[in-house]
Each structure stands twice: as structure tokens, then as C-alpha cells.
Design a protein around this motif. Structure first.
Motif, PDB file in Angstrom:
ATOM      1  N   GLU A 183      -5.022 -20.732 -40.966  1.00  0.00           N
ATOM      2  CA  GLU A 183      -5.570 -21.997 -41.468  1.00  0.00           C
ATOM      3  C   GLU A 183      -5.032 -22.310 -42.853  1.00  0.00           C
ATOM      4  O   GLU A 183      -4.627 -23.417 -43.164  1.00  0.00           O
ATOM      5  N   GLN A 184      -5.044 -21.250 -43.694  1.00  0.00           N
ATOM      6  CA  GLN A 184      -4.597 -21.423 -45.071  1.00  0.00           C
ATOM      7  C   GLN A 184      -3.112 -21.786 -45.113  1.00  0.00           C
ATOM      8  O   GLN A 184      -2.710 -22.677 -45.861  1.00  0.00           O
ATOM      9  N   VAL A 185      -2.330 -21.111 -44.288  1.00  0.00           N
ATOM     10  CA  VAL A 185      -0.882 -21.381 -44.252  1.00  0.00           C
ATOM     11  C   VAL A 185      -0.654 -22.831 -43.811  1.00  0.00           C
ATOM     12  O   VAL A 185       0.134 -23.573 -44.412  1.00  0.00           O
ATOM     13  N   ARG A 186      -1.367 -23.211 -42.768  1.00  0.00           N
ATOM     14  CA  ARG A 186      -1.215 -24.579 -42.250  1.00  0.00           C
ATOM     15  C   ARG A 186      -1.575 -25.605 -43.334  1.00  0.00           C
ATOM     16  O   ARG A 186      -0.842 -26.580 -43.563  1.00  0.00           O
ATOM     17  N   LYS A 187      -2.699 -25.331 -44.011  1.00  0.00           N
ATOM     18  CA  LYS A 187      -3.175 -26.251 -45.049  1.00  0.00           C
ATOM     19  C   LYS A 187      -2.141 -26.376 -46.174  1.00  0.00           C
ATOM     20  O   LYS A 187      -1.788 -27.476 -46.590  1.00  0.00           O
ATOM     21  N   GLU A 188      -1.656 -25.220 -46.609  1.00  0.00           N
ATOM     22  CA  GLU A 188      -0.703 -25.215 -47.724  1.00  0.00           C
ATOM     23  C   GLU A 188       0.583 -25.951 -47.358  1.00  0.00           C
ATOM     24  O   GLU A 188       1.104 -26.736 -48.138  1.00  0.00           O
TER      25      GLU A 188
ATOM     26  N   LYS B 228       1.026 -28.079 -44.989  1.00  0.00           N
ATOM     27  CA  LYS B 228       0.754 -29.500 -44.723  1.00  0.00           C
ATOM     28  C   LYS B 228       0.817 -30.290 -46.034  1.00  0.00           C
ATOM     29  O   LYS B 228       1.317 -31.414 -46.075  1.00  0.00           O
ATOM     30  N   SER B 229       0.297 -29.659 -47.087  1.00  0.00           N
ATOM     31  CA  SER B 229       0.304 -30.359 -48.379  1.00  0.00           C
ATOM     32  C   SER B 229       1.739 -30.489 -48.922  1.00  0.00           C
ATOM     33  O   SER B 229       2.057 -31.442 -49.603  1.00  0.00           O
ATOM     34  N   ARG B 230       2.581 -29.490 -48.561  1.00  0.00           N
ATOM     35  CA  ARG B 230       3.975 -29.568 -49.035  1.00  0.00           C
ATOM     36  C   ARG B 230       4.842 -30.434 -48.131  1.00  0.00           C
ATOM     37  O   ARG B 230       5.757 -31.085 -48.581  1.00  0.00           O
TER      38      ARG B 230
ATOM     39  N   PRO C 208       3.931 -33.086 -45.481  1.00  0.00           N
ATOM     40  CA  PRO C 208       2.873 -33.830 -44.781  1.00  0.00           C
ATOM     41  C   PRO C 208       3.301 -34.341 -43.401  1.00  0.00           C
ATOM     42  O   PRO C 208       2.469 -34.490 -42.517  1.00  0.00           O
ATOM     43  N   GLN C 209       4.591 -34.584 -43.207  1.00  0.00           N
ATOM     44  CA  GLN C 209       5.014 -35.184 -41.936  1.00  0.00           C
ATOM     45  C   GLN C 209       5.149 -34.165 -40.799  1.00  0.00           C
ATOM     46  O   GLN C 209       5.344 -34.543 -39.659  1.00  0.00           O
ATOM     47  N   THR C 210       5.074 -32.882 -41.134  1.00  0.00           N
ATOM     48  CA  THR C 210       5.381 -31.886 -40.094  1.00  0.00           C
ATOM     49  C   THR C 210       4.155 -31.514 -39.274  1.00  0.00           C
ATOM     50  O   THR C 210       3.045 -31.489 -39.771  1.00  0.00           O
ATOM     51  N   ASP C 211       4.431 -31.245 -38.006  1.00  0.00           N
ATOM     52  CA  ASP C 211       3.359 -30.754 -37.121  1.00  0.00           C
ATOM     53  C   ASP C 211       3.699 -29.293 -36.813  1.00  0.00           C
ATOM     54  O   ASP C 211       4.540 -28.996 -35.974  1.00  0.00           O
ATOM     55  N   LEU C 212       3.067 -28.444 -37.522  1.00  0.00           N
ATOM     56  CA  LEU C 212       3.468 -27.031 -37.555  1.00  0.00           C
ATOM     57  C   LEU C 212       2.914 -26.214 -36.378  1.00  0.00           C
ATOM     58  O   LEU C 212       1.763 -26.394 -35.993  1.00  0.00           O
ATOM     59  N   GLY C 213       3.748 -25.336 -35.821  1.00  0.00           N
ATOM     60  CA  GLY C 213       3.255 -24.375 -34.817  1.00  0.00           C
ATOM     61  C   GLY C 213       3.281 -22.972 -35.412  1.00  0.00           C
ATOM     62  O   GLY C 213       4.310 -22.531 -35.921  1.00  0.00           O
ATOM     63  N   ILE C 214       2.134 -22.296 -35.387  1.00  0.00           N
ATOM     64  CA  ILE C 214       2.080 -20.952 -35.997  1.00  0.00           C
ATOM     65  C   ILE C 214       1.595 -19.931 -34.967  1.00  0.00           C
ATOM     66  O   ILE C 214       0.671 -20.201 -34.198  1.00  0.00           O
ATOM     67  N   ALA C 215       2.232 -18.764 -34.980  1.00  0.00           N
ATOM     68  CA  ALA C 215       1.741 -17.650 -34.122  1.00  0.00           C
ATOM     69  C   ALA C 215       1.740 -16.380 -34.954  1.00  0.00           C
ATOM     70  O   ALA C 215       2.638 -16.157 -35.767  1.00  0.00           O
ATOM     71  N   LYS C 216       0.711 -15.584 -34.725  1.00  0.00           N
ATOM     72  CA  LYS C 216       0.663 -14.260 -35.389  1.00  0.00           C
ATOM     73  C   LYS C 216       0.789 -13.200 -34.304  1.00  0.00           C
ATOM     74  O   LYS C 216      -0.080 -13.076 -33.446  1.00  0.00           O
ATOM     75  N   LEU C 217       1.872 -12.418 -34.360  1.00  0.00           N
ATOM     76  CA  LEU C 217       2.074 -11.346 -33.376  1.00  0.00           C
ATOM     77  C   LEU C 217       1.919 -10.032 -34.151  1.00  0.00           C
ATOM     78  O   LEU C 217       2.868  -9.555 -34.765  1.00  0.00           O
ATOM     79  N   VAL C 218       0.710  -9.494 -34.128  1.00  0.00           N
ATOM     80  CA  VAL C 218       0.423  -8.392 -35.048  1.00  0.00           C
ATOM     81  C   VAL C 218      -0.307  -7.223 -34.375  1.00  0.00           C
ATOM     82  O   VAL C 218      -1.419  -6.847 -34.767  1.00  0.00           O
ATOM     83  N   PRO C 219       0.307  -6.617 -33.350  1.00  0.00           N
ATOM     84  CA  PRO C 219      -0.365  -5.466 -32.724  1.00  0.00           C
ATOM     85  C   PRO C 219      -0.517  -4.295 -33.708  1.00  0.00           C
ATOM     86  O   PRO C 219       0.376  -4.048 -34.517  1.00  0.00           O
ATOM     87  N   ASP C 220      -1.641  -3.614 -33.603  1.00  0.00           N
ATOM     88  CA  ASP C 220      -1.959  -2.516 -34.544  1.00  0.00           C
ATOM     89  C   ASP C 220      -0.964  -1.362 -34.473  1.00  0.00           C
ATOM     90  O   ASP C 220      -0.456  -1.026 -33.400  1.00  0.00           O
TER      91      ASP C 220
ATOM     92  N   LEU D 172       7.875 -20.429 -48.337  1.00  0.00           N
ATOM     93  CA  LEU D 172       8.526 -20.756 -47.062  1.00  0.00           C
ATOM     94  C   LEU D 172       9.195 -22.122 -47.117  1.00  0.00           C
ATOM     95  O   LEU D 172       8.617 -23.080 -47.624  1.00  0.00           O
ATOM     96  N   GLU D 173      10.393 -22.180 -46.605  1.00  0.00           N
ATOM     97  CA  GLU D 173      11.108 -23.455 -46.512  1.00  0.00           C
ATOM     98  C   GLU D 173      11.191 -23.813 -45.038  1.00  0.00           C
ATOM     99  O   GLU D 173      11.767 -23.060 -44.251  1.00  0.00           O
ATOM    100  N   LEU D 174      10.601 -24.904 -44.654  1.00  0.00           N
ATOM    101  CA  LEU D 174      10.664 -25.265 -43.231  1.00  0.00           C
ATOM    102  C   LEU D 174      12.011 -25.904 -42.904  1.00  0.00           C
ATOM    103  O   LEU D 174      12.627 -26.558 -43.744  1.00  0.00           O
ATOM    104  N   HIS D 175      12.445 -25.720 -41.684  1.00  0.00           N
ATOM    105  CA  HIS D 175      13.733 -26.285 -41.259  1.00  0.00           C
ATOM    106  C   HIS D 175      13.644 -27.808 -41.201  1.00  0.00           C
ATOM    107  O   HIS D 175      12.630 -28.341 -40.803  1.00  0.00           O
TER     108      HIS D 175
END
Lengths: 313, 470
Positions: A74-79, A81-83, A85-97, A310-313
């Protein structure tokens, strides 16, 4: 008559194996419900698919519980988005223990790459020597959870032990009980042995401290002062480069300071965007759930910090 | 190449498949080659040692057999004893005796520094040395004929299933099985499987799960332990060493059975023994039988006065202790067992044979005697006699139940309990292969339990076999 007896002699064992097969099938059906981690592993393809369904850039976080706890989507998306604004971001966390570079190699090759689309940013979080070839190599886990069968040859060429590793890999591919042995063992012993978790943990820490006694107090990277290699990481970077996937690698913050192999730093700085967040400004002891994992407040700070880089493409 | 790695089973599969395509003589050659490959897996340099020992004993035994003059026969026997025991003494005991000699001279104010040699202990040297010695002695005694074929004899010495950890087979049992074509029996598969599975279960499920508890208890300072932690730690070691060693012997028996060889039972439910002589008829039977036939009886056995019998018992057990390793802990362990054997000779029923007795008091007696055996294992596992002594005192002086002691006991009950119940059942049946006569479903369920336990409870890190170091 003797021939008949010989045939009959094998029947109980065949029947036993058949029952074992049924048990194994039954267990494979319920395994994801037995642990959050297994459930997460079973959801990896759908998490990538979900991120890919977004029309905008994609960010995939790959690692273990360090980055799992450290990143708030959520925080990443929010941050971001503020940088942007036009992007519709897709995020996935692949973090097996409990995973390391070998597992990430397979997740990347067999889960991420086949589903990769344009504009994908892969963020790998690690600590200590988790990017080196010697760390956390479990062929049982690779075969059972993260790799396609065809990946075996490549793993062997990268350093998986030829015979033991291959057999564990294959057995884990086909037997749910075998690949989930550690979980099953812990669950059963936790039920029947009083104080199982606490005393096993105490025993392990006593044994590891007695093994490491001569260099007590020395950071883990210094304890393992052998010449580390990074063939697996190198292979991930080469394939990502070829597929047009941009990689960011983050050294994660934990409470106790740790050293990084200078050879690794050189490699990372020359090939990818390397973020050294071992001593991230703003993080204090109160931001940690335990000595190595960030809590929600810590995750917020870490996510803010990483998002600004992070710099988005 | 230990039995608990995949490489061994792949190796065995190749040998097994080849074996049944060959005629008898070529079978022997194939197993001999396999045995040398198997032994060379540890260190190919040790192959020269076993080949040398084989060469000497083959020709010495033939010379003894051929010679009619007693003086010459004795000379050849001494040559064999000198060669075999000399090799054993050099590789296994040189460092120890050098150190003791130096300490003794220094204590007499004779400062001396003897040369230090870094000598690697060849795997299984104690086992094959005793096996080949028994052959030469038996030929000398006229109990066995000298073998005519050198390669057949080489197979007797190096037969891979029992080469590195026994059982120590006698020439009268094994050589005929090498020389004569081996019969095929329809029961061989099932019996072999029973031995292999029980052996793997004992090693992988029992011994390897006891190992972390044992390592923890014996590596902590004694001041950090409680009496029950020591007691359960040493119980855990009792089951670890049993599972490890009996497991190895059992697998050896099973894989030999599949090739048509019949190896001896090396263990017969040893923790159901009720006194020391009963115990030594059940524990490492091939070694205790060897010591009885080639040491205790030649020393005079129990033919003389009580004093001489006690002396013979003590000497035999001291050497039995020393056989296990070049350390004072093993020597004292042997002495304590010698002492217990002597004391029990004077107790009413102290030498009673428990075979056939399936009463409840007999099992209670077994539990009590298990405590004796366990406490002697303290010496076997401790680094020093001082550590063993401090731990022993703690058992009696600080009987505190801690969380760790309950955890250790629960582990023992969980992993060793079912096996012990099975052994009580086998003891009651008075048939070591009683399992094979079970009806379908009990057999299926036990098989399922054993295989599933091996899948789930095998250790996350592989552990070596303890007895390889002897």
C-alpha cells in the motif's frame, strides 16, 4: 509352490506403498492449508498474474520474510502514485520464508520470466550472504516448490550436488510428504514433544554458538570469510538483462549490523541498481518485530525509502 | 561409502543387477571388485593395506595348513598375528601409546619429546583385522581348511556389506558361502527387505534423532546440566549407538541376504538383557564371540579358580574396550564392564539366561540393568574420564526435572518407544523373524509406519555412522 509364496511375500509391501501413495496424494491436497508459507508458495503464479493484469508498470518484490515484512504494498503504491500520478501500477510480493538465491533463481526463471511483460522491475531483498552460491541450497525445496523439472540440469551446472541433489530434487517433485518433510516433522513433534519449539531452538543456538565460539561477536559475513561465489546470481542478472527486466537489489536493514562481501558489492554496483539500506535513516529498534524483521511502522519507513529510489519504466 | 547416502544404493543397484547375470565364480569376482570400489570410496590409499593383509594371511594360512611341524606352524601363526596386530597397533594406537609413554617419562623427570606422526585411521581396520585373524587362528587350530583361491579369500576379507562395521564373520561361516554356489531362496527378498528396513529405521529415525540431544548434553559444561538431563542424555546415547550400530549390521545382513549370503545376527534386543553376560550375548555378538573364542578361552576361561576367571574376564573386557579406540575412556569403559561381569558372577541369578523368559519381572529386571549399561555409556561418549565422572555424580546429586529433560525424555519415548515395544513382542515370540509370519494387515501397517517415519523423521542433516571410527 515356492514361486507362489514368493509372489505373496511382496503383496503387503506393495499394499503398503499404495497406501503411502494415497497418503501422499491426500497430503498434497491439504498441504497449502497447513502453513501460510505453503499457501503463499501455491499462490505465486496468481500473484504475478494479478500484477500483470495492471496496464501500467509492474514491480515484483522477490526475497524472503525480510522483504516480505519490510515492504508495505500500500505504502509503495501510495508513494509511487504521488511521484507518477498517471501510472496504474501492478505490484507483487514473492516472499517465501527461509529462501535464498537458489530459490529466487527458480522463482525468477520458472514463475516470473514465463509471465513477464514489458516494464517489469524486479526488486530483490537480501541480507548477509543470501546472494552467494553457498547459502540456503536445498534441492528438496527447489524441486518441491520452486523449479520446473527441466531446470534440474541447469541447477547441476550451477553447483547443485550431482547425485544427492538430483535425487532429492526428483523425489521432492513427486512426493508431497518428502517435499514438506520439514513442516510435517515440526508439526507432529510440536504436538507430541513438550517444549519442542523452545527447546529445539535453545539447543540449536547452543550448538551454533559453540561452533562459532572462536569468532563470537563477529558479524556473519566475516565469520564466513571463505571466498564466496555468485554464479547463481550472475545467471539471474544475465537472464533478466536478456528479457529486458530491470533489477534492483536491496541490502535489507536488520537490528544487528552485518558486513557484505566486497566482491558482491562490486558485482552489484557494476550490473544493477544496488540500494544499501543496512543502516536506513529513520529506522530504530522500535521499528523491528524481532532482531531481523521490520514491523508495520518499520515497513512504512522502508517502503517510503525504496519508493523514492525506484524509477518506473 | 556409508549406507545412508543415495550413492551407496545406486552402487548397490548396479552390483545387484550385474550379480544375477553372472555365474558363481564371476559373481565372486564382481563382488570383490565392488568391495574394493566401496572401500576406496573413503580413501583409495587404504586399499593397499587391506590387500597387504589379505596377501599375508592367504599365504600364511596355506603354509600353516601345509606344514606338519608344530614349530613352523607356530612361526607362521605368529607372523600373521604380528603383521595384523602390528598394522592395527600402528594405525590405531601409535599416537596414544606415544603420548602415554611421553607422559610417563616426563613424570619420572625424564624430559623427552617423541616424534609425532600424523596417522590416518583406516576405516573399519579393527573389523577386518579381527576377521582375517580369526581365519589364520582357525586354520592353525584345524577348524578351517586354508582357502585355495586367492581371490575367494580376498572376498572373505573385504566383503563390502560387512567390511567397515561388521559383523565380524568367522571363516567357518562365510568362506563356504563364498566358495560354494549360493542357493536361491524365495524368502530371501522378504527377509532381506526386513533387515534393510529395520536397519534404516534404526539409523535414520532412531539414532539420527537422538544425536542432537546427545551432542547437546555432552558438549555443555557439566555445571549447566541437571541430573535428569544427564540421565536422559545418556539414555539418548544408548539408543543412538544401538540404532546406529545395530542399524548398520542389519542393513549389511539385508543386502547380503539379497545376494544369497547369510550373515550372522550381531544384535538381539540387547536392552532386554537382564545381566552382563546376557547383555554380551545380545550386543555386538560377533565381537564378544570373537573375544570369547580367541582371548578369554585361550587365557583359561572359567576353568581355573575364581580369581583366574575374574582375571580373564577383566583382561578380555579391557582389550574389548581398547578395541573400540585408543583412549582411556574406552579402557575404563572395558574395565567397568569387566567389573560388572565379575560382580554379577557372585550374585544369585547373576548369570541367568533370559532367553525364553517372558514374565513381567524379567522385563523389570531388564529396565534396571539398562540403567547399568546406560551409565557405562557415559564413559564411551564423554571426552574425558573426568567429564564422565562429574556427569555420573550429577545423576545422583541433582535430580531436577527441567524443560529440557522432559523434552529429551519425550523424544526418547517417541522415537525409541515403538521399537522397544516391537522388540518386547519379538522377544516374547522367541523368533527374530516373527514379523515375517504376521498376517497381511499388521504387516502392511508396520511397513507403512516404518517407511512413513523414514520419510518424515529422517534428519535434516545426514549423520555419519559412529562405528566407522572403530
Amino acid at each position: 509352490m515356492a514361486m507362489l509364496q514368493k509372489k505373496h511375500a511382496i503383496i503387503p509391501y506393495l499394499l503398503g506403498l499404495f497406501l503411502l501413495l494415497l497418503l501422499d496424494l491426500g497430503f498434497s491436497a491439504i498441504a497449502p492449508r497447513l502453513s501460510g508459507n505453503l499457501e503463499h508458495i501455491s499462490l505465486l503464479p496468481s500473484l504475478i498474474k494479478k500484477a500483470n493484469s495492471s496496464p501500467g508498470p509492474k514491480i515484483i518484490f522477490l526475497g524472503n520474510s525480510l522483504i516480505g515484512n519490510g515492504v508495505s504494498q500500500e505504502q509503495v503504491r501510495k508513494e509511487l502514485k504521488s511521484r507518477f500520478p498517471q501510472t496504474d501500477l501492478g505490484i507483487a510480493k514473492l516472499v517465501p520464508d527461509g529462501t535464498g538465491v537458489w530459490d529466487w533463481f527458480c522463482v525468477f526463471n520458472d514463475q516470473v520470466l514465463p509471465r513477464v511483460k514489458d516494464e517489469t522491475e524486479l526488486v530483490i531483498g537480501f541480507a548477509w550472504n543470501q546472494l552467494s552460491d553457498v547459502e540456503r541450497l536445498s534441492s528438496k525445496r527447489l524441486g518441491g516448490h520452486f523449479c520446473e523439472f527441466g531446470r534440474l540440469e541447469e541447477l547441476v551446472s550451477l553447483g547443485l550436488t550431482p547425485i544427492e541433489g538430483r535425487i532429492d530434487f526428483v523425489l521432492a517433485k513427486f512426493s508431497s510428504i518428502f517435499r514438506n518433510q520439514e513442516l510435517l516433522r515440526k508439526r507432529i513433534l510440536d504436538l507430541v514433544i513438550p517444549f519442542y519449539r523452545d527447546e529445539t531452538r535453545n539447543m540449536n543456538s547452543r550448538m551454533s554458538s559453540s561452533r562459532l565460539a572462536p569468532s563470537e561477536g563477529v558479524a556473519s559475513a566475516e565469520r564466513i570469510s571463505v571466498d564466496l561465489s555468485y554464479t547463481v546470481l550472475d545467471s539471474i542478472l544475465a537472464k533478466a538483462d536478456k528479457a529486458g527486466v530491470r533489477i534492483t537489489i536491496v541490502a535489507m536493514p536488520i537490528l544487528e549490523e552485518y558486513q557484505l562481501d566486497p566482491k558482491l558489492i562490486l558485482l552489484l554496483e557494476s550490473r544493477v541498481r544496488f540500494l544499501d539500506f543496512r543502516n536506513l535513516d529513520g529506522l530504530e529498534e522500535s521499528h523491528f518485530l524481532d532482531p531481523i524483521h521490520l514491523n508495520a511502522e518499520g515497513a512504512k519507513i522502508f517502503s517510503q525509502a525504496i519508493s523514492t529510489q525506484l524509477e518506473l519504466h | 561409502m556409508p549406507f545412508n547416502i543415495y550413492q551407496f544404493w545406486l552402487f548397490y543397484l548396479v552390483v545387484f543387477l550385474l550379480y544375477f547375470r553372472l555365474p558363481h565364480k564371476l559373481q565372486n569376482r564382481a563382488i570383490l571388485l565392488a568391495s574394493y570400489v566401496f572401500y576406496g570410496f573413503w580413501d583409495y590409499r587404504f586399499l593397499t593395506l587391506i590387500a597387504f593383509s589379505t596377501f599375508v594371511d592367504f599365504y600364511v594360512a596355506r603354509a600353516i595348513d601345509r606344514e606338519s611341524e608344530e614349530v613352523k606352524r607356530k612361526f607362521y601363526l605368529k607372523l600373521s598375528l604380528f603383521t595384523n596386530l602390528g598394522l592395527l597397533a600402528f594405525f590405531k594406537y601409535f599416537g596414544f601409546f606415544r603420548e602415554q609413554f611421553e607422559v610417563a617419562l616426563n613424570s619420572l623427570s625424564i624430559p623427552i619429546s617423541l616424534p609425532y606422526l600424523e596417522v590416518l585411521l583406516p576405516v573399519g581396520i579393527s573389523f577386518y583385522t579381527f576377521q582375517t585373524l580369526s581365519y589364520t587362528i582357525d586354520v592353525y587350530r584345524g577348524k578351517t581348511k586354508a582357502v585355495d583361491d586367492f581371490l575367494d579369500f580376498a572376498l572373505y576379507v573385504s566383503f563390502f556389506p560387512q567390511l567397515v562395521a561388521g559383523p565380524i564373520e568367522r571363516s567357518s561361516r562365510l568362506i563356504p558361502q563364498v566358495v560354494e554356489p549360493r542357493p536361491k531362496s524365495p524368502y530371501r527378498f522378504e527377509e532381506g527387505l526386513y533387515h534393510v528396513l529395520t536397519g534404516l529405521f534404526k539409523k535414520v529415525v532412531l539414532a539420527d534423532n537422538m544425536a542432537p540431544i546427545v551432542n547437546d548434553v555432552f558438549s555443555r559444561p557439566v555445571s549447566e546440566l541437571s541430573g535428569f538431563e544427564v540421565l536422559f542424555g545418556v539414555w539418548a546415547f544408548a539408543f543412538q549407538i544401538y540404532g546406529d550400530f545395530a542399524g548398520y549390521s542389519s542393513i549389511a545382513q539385508g543386502i547380503s541376504k539379497w545376494m544369497g549370503f547369510d550373515l550372522m545376527w550381531n544384535f538381539r534386543m540387547p536392552y532386554l538383557a537382564i545381566n552382563p553376560s546376557d547383555f554380551w550375548k545380545r550386543w555386538h555378538i560377533s565381537l564378544s564371540g570373537w573375544l570369547r573364542d580367541y582371548l578369554y578361552i585361550p587365557l583359561g576361561g572359567n576353568r581355573g579358580s575364581s580369581f583366574f576367571t575374574s582375571r580373564n574376564l577383566m583382561l578380555t573386557m579391557l582389550l574389548g574396550g581398547l578395541w573400540h579406540g585408543a583412549a582411556w575412556t574406552f579402557i575404563v569403559w572395558g574395565a567397568v564392564h569387566g567389573l560388572i561381569l565379575i560382580l554379577f558372577r557372585y550374585l544369585p541369578g547373576g548369570q541367568k539366561d533370559s532367553l525364553g523368559d517372558i514374565s513381567a519381572p524379567r522385563f523389570l529386571q531388564a529396565f534396571i540393568f539398562f540403567q547399568f549399561v546406560s551409565l557405562t555409556w557415559l564413559l564411551f561418549r564423554a571426552e574425558t574420564i573426568g567429564q564422565a565422572w562429574e556427569m555420573l555424580l550429577l545423576v545422583f546429586s541433582d535430580p531436577r526435572l527441567s524443560d529440557f529433560s522432559i523434552y529429551a525424555l519425550a523424544n526418547i519415548l517417541f522415537f525409541a518407544g515403538p521399537l522397544m515395544l516391537f522388540e518386547v513382542w519379538v522377544e516374547k515370540k522367541q523368533d527374530l523373524l516373527a514379523f515375517l509370519s504376521l498376517s497381511l494387515w499388521p504387516k502392511v501397517l508396520i511397513f507403512l509406519y516404518v517407511v512413513a517415519s523414514m520419510l518424515v523423521f529422517s534428519p535434516l542433516a545426514k549423520q555419519d555412522f559412529i562405528y566407522f571410527q572403530f
